[in-house]
Design an enzyme around this catalytic site. Structure first.
Site, short mmCIF file in Angstrom:
data_model
loop_
_atom_site.label_atom_id
_atom_site.label_comp_id
_atom_site.label_asym_id
_atom_site.label_seq_id
_atom_site.Cartn_x
_atom_site.Cartn_y
_atom_site.Cartn_z
N LYS A 196 0.83 -1.21 0.00
CA LYS A 196 0.00 0.00 0.00
C LYS A 196 0.86 1.26 0.00
O LYS A 196 0.62 2.19 -0.77
CB LYS A 196 -0.93 0.02 1.22
CG LYS A 196 -1.99 1.11 1.14
CD LYS A 196 -2.39 1.63 2.49
CE LYS A 196 -1.56 2.85 2.87
NZ LYS A 196 -2.02 3.54 4.08
N ASP A 243 -6.61 1.31 1.61
CA ASP A 243 -6.48 1.43 3.05
C ASP A 243 -7.77 0.94 3.70
O ASP A 243 -8.65 0.39 3.04
CB ASP A 243 -6.15 2.87 3.46
CG ASP A 243 -7.34 3.82 3.28
OD1 ASP A 243 -8.35 3.43 2.66
OD2 ASP A 243 -7.25 4.95 3.77
#
Length: 217
Positions: free
Chosen positions: A121, A139
């Site tokens: 991420k 997220d």
């Protein structure tokens, strides 16, 4: 409403609400963004933005940060949580960037993912927001809303990312990543909407009667 119809409605609605979504983490370049995103793990962007001015006054590039004593970094970033791991990661990745990349952040996903404290991420955020490559970082906000909106089954963050990339045009990914985050915070938070009250949830699922139970990332 079919899944593709929902996706198109969501994309258009978010573009109306957030036509030019700013990056919520204060930064000056790829390095400061990388550090800020690393600090944001299990921490709010607001808290990170309170901490990074002091940190970047101390050192705002890999060469300088690689020379900062670990304890000094720890003392500054302690309010962000997970400070022992994060301070070690910041100093170590700065040393690696200095030794192996001339002090620069590599414009390469695989290389970024080898750095301490940098997962998929974080690397995706840097690739999209610092270098302009199409990426769809997922997220907790995005993982939650993708389930509420029936865009992914939520079995894993990796699966959610794949599902969203299939549904949305590639050129929209970078903005959508931010737009969904802002919408989730403002209109569809974890403990209040539950898939029943915000505009997008009600439009996409007008007959929904019960709260959506999300799978955690």
């Amino acid at each position: 409403m079919l899944k593709k119809e929902r996706a198109e409605f969501i994309r258009q609605r978010l573009s109306e609400l957030y036509p030019n979504p700013p990056i919520p983490l204060a930064h000056q370049d790829a390095y400061t963004l990388l550090v800020a995103v690393l600090l944001s793990a299990q921490c709010t962007d607001e808290r990170v933005n309170q901490v990074t001015p002091e940190l970047f006054t101390l050192a705002d590039n890999a060469r300088d940060m690689s020379q900062v004593p670990l304890e000094q970094v720890y003392d500054i970033i302690r309010p962000c949580g997970l400070a022992p791991q994060k301070s070690k990661a910041i100093v170590k990745l700065s040393q690696i960037l200095t030794a192996d990349y001339g002090g620069e952040v590599p414009e390469d996903m695989a290389a970024l993912e080898t750095l301490p404290g940098v997962g998929h991420k974080t690397a995706s955020v840097v690739m999209s927001q610092a270098f302009g490559h199409s990426a769809f970082p997922v997220d907790t906000h995005i993982h939650r809303l993708a389930q509420r909106w029936g865009l992914s089954n939520g079995k894993s963050v990796a699966q959610t990312e794949k599902d969203l990339k299939r549904l949305f045009p590639k050129e929209s990914w970078n903005a959508l990543h931010l737009q969904i985050i802002y919408y989730g915070r403002e209109f569809c938070p974890a403990r209040s909407c539950n898939g029943l009250t915000c505009d997008i949830c009600k439009t996409c699922f007008p007959n929904r009667k019960h709260p959506v139970k999300n799978r955690k990332a």
